[in-house]
Write an enzyme that holds these catalytic residues in place. Structure first.
Site, PDB file in Angstrom:
ATOM      1  N   SER A   1       0.853  -1.182   0.000  1.00 21.59           N
ATOM      2  CA  SER A   1       0.000   0.000   0.000  1.00 21.59           C
ATOM      3  C   SER A   1       0.892   1.237   0.000  1.00 21.59           C
ATOM      4  CB  SER A   1      -0.906   0.005   1.232  1.00 21.59           C
ATOM      5  OG  SER A   1      -0.108   0.213   2.379  1.00 21.59           O
ATOM      6  N   LYS A   2       0.246   2.394  -0.044  1.00 18.32           N
ATOM      7  CA  LYS A   2       0.986   3.661  -0.153  1.00 18.32           C
ATOM      8  C   LYS A   2       2.065   3.796   0.931  1.00 18.32           C
ATOM      9  CE  LYS A   2      -0.857   6.647  -3.324  1.00 18.32           C
ATOM     10  NZ  LYS A   2      -2.269   6.896  -3.566  1.00 18.32           N
TER      11      LYS A   2
END
Ligand code: GLU
Length: 477
Positions: free
Chosen positions: A257-258
């Site tokens: 994820s980010k």
């Protein structure tokens, strides 16, 4: 229900794969990897690698978001065959399939109201049952509904037996048909659902192999219901071989994820990763061929197979990517690297000089930004701006030595690495100092920095005139 292995049904047909990204504003690294696998599989088998943009979400699917995907694929060197298919342009065909299923009695009109659905969900939740549509309009006559009442079209799924997928990565996966509810094909406004659109497109594109993220495995069981229902209605609805590839996780084991850093292919390009390094890294992430680490495109095409894809999730390791990138930088052509570096340095960059300097510059850099930073000294204009550390190095003693170095080097007739080295070594010996002690202030004067390529390389690359001018600018007196 009898089940045939999907692998058997598609074994004799020429391979057609597809990559079907949704335009989300970036080309996710995990998607890029399934795109790579789809492309490689088709190339390996001399088949077709098709591209479909799943642009049915109007708000997200801007031209810009589509271009991000196309640019990313192009940069990675994944050239897809034929025309790109845009899912949004095929809504009429999706609806046509739903209507054919309706006419054949393989789908039905469902007049359930939102209130009824909410109540159904509430009851299932209370009974701790999985939430699914209970099929209440499956066998009812549409005339029982009020005139003009809105309806959706739902597939009539098999209710007994099981659906089996011989997944080329996951192995045999079976789901009881009683667990698959009659899902919606057409919404009340007549628009197709994603579940319908994907499978209609896959079949119309003639896909024999569906290689995608394993987050779509559950969808495959539903999509197979449509395929099986359509088999008696139209030709060309052969079961594809599925290959559901595990997702990429961060190095902490959580889904990527980010917060793990860069997610999009473009981010990696901006970070100075070479496309062939990302290609190779993504290939190795989740696929292996013995303990071989580096693959050319040709080798990847020759060796890629689905049996080499790991079943478990793979972990993204930035360090490994950077190391791989460094190796690719060292073997890449100097003129090409010079061009990439020049884009990062700006208009003052001189490609010819960068190319000449490249053998020296590329020995250490792990990414193209680092390389460009290391090359920036070549294009600085006098007076140089010095970093704080460089200023600290240039004390009175150092400045006096720079004056002496300038005097010696201006008499040097042979401006080559070996002659310059011999000259300064002799001076260091006279002073009873290590060469490093002389090199430090010299580096500060020549580059404005405290790190740079080897000092004799720097002198040679800058040339006599520029080197002496930079030294004199910092020398005492
Ligand atoms: N558009 C879907 C995605 O980007 C992929 C659909 C598929 O491969 O079936 O996740």
């Amino acid at each position: 229900m009898a089940s045939t292995s999907a692998t058997e049904t598609s074994a004799d047909r020429p391979v057609v794969t597809r990559f079907a990204p949704s335009p989300t504003g970036f080309l996710h690294i995990g998607n890029a990897r399934t795109g790579l696998f789809s492309w490689l599989y088709a190339r390996h088998h001399g088949g077709k690698a098709l591209l479909r943009i799943e642009d049915t979400d109007k708000q997200r699917s801007t031209q810009e978001a589509v271009d991000v995907i196309l640019d990313g694929l192009d940069w990675l060197g994944l050239d897809f065959d034929g025309e790109t298919v845009f899912q949004s342009q095929r809504a009429d065909r999706h609806a046509e399939v739903a209507h054919k299923l309706l006419e054949a009695g393989r789908a039905y009109k469902c007049f359930v109201t939102p209130e009824e659905l909410a109540e159904m969900r509430e009851q299932q939740r209370a009974a701790k049952q999985p939430m699914r549509y209970d099929g209440r309009w499956r066998d009812r006559d549409p005339s029982e509904a009020q005139d003009g009442a809105p309806y959706t079209v739902r597939i009539k799924c098999e209710t007994s037996g099981e659906t089996v997928i011989e997944d080329a990565v996951q192995g045999r996966v079976a789901v009881k048909n009683s667990e698959i509810d009659d899902f919606i094909l057409l919404r009340a406004d007549g628009t197709p659902t994603y579940m319908l659109a994907v499978v209609v497109d896959d079949m119309d594109m003639g896909c024999t192999h569906i290689i995608r993220g394993d987050d779509h495995l559950n969808n495959a069981f539903r999509q197979l219901q449509v395929i099986k229902a359509m088999q008696g209605i139209e030709d060309g609805w052969d079961e594809p071989t599925y290959a559901h590839v595990p997702l990429i996780h961060g190095n902490d084991g959580a889904k990527l994820s980010k917060r793990h850093g860069a997610l999009g292919v473009r981010d990696y390009r901006d970070m100075g990763i070479l496309p062939e390094a990302l290609f190779n890294y993504l290939l190795r992430l989740g696929w292996g061929h013995g303990d071989k680490e580096e693959f050319t495109r040709e080798e990847a095409i020759e060796l890629f197979d689905l049996s080499g894809v790991n079943r478990g999730p793979s972990r993204f390791d930035m360090k490994k990517l950077l190391n791989m990138n460094g190796n690719y930088i060292r073997t890449a052509e100097d003129a090409r690297l010079a061009k990439i570096a020049a884009e990062r340095i700006g208009p003052q960059a001189d490609i010819a000089l960068l190319t000449e300097a490249m053998p020296v510059l590329k020995t250490r850099a792990r990414d193209m930004n680092e390389l460009a930073d290391g090359a920036a000294f070549l294009f600085k204009t006098r007076p140089l701006t010095l970093t704080e550390k460089a200023v600290e190095l240039l004390d009175a003693e150092a400045k006096a030595r720079l004056a002496e170095i300038s005097a010696r080097l201006s008499k040097e007739s042979d401006w080559t690495i070996s002659a310059l080295e011999a000259n300064l070594k002799a001076y260091a010996e006279e002073l009873g100092l290590g060469l490093g002690k002389l090199a430090q202030p010299l580096r500060a004067a020549l580059t404005g920095q405290t790190t740079s390529p080897g000092i004799f390389d720097v002198l040679a690359l800058l040339g006599r005139e520029e080197s002496l001018a930079r030294i004199d600018a910092q020398a005492a007196g």
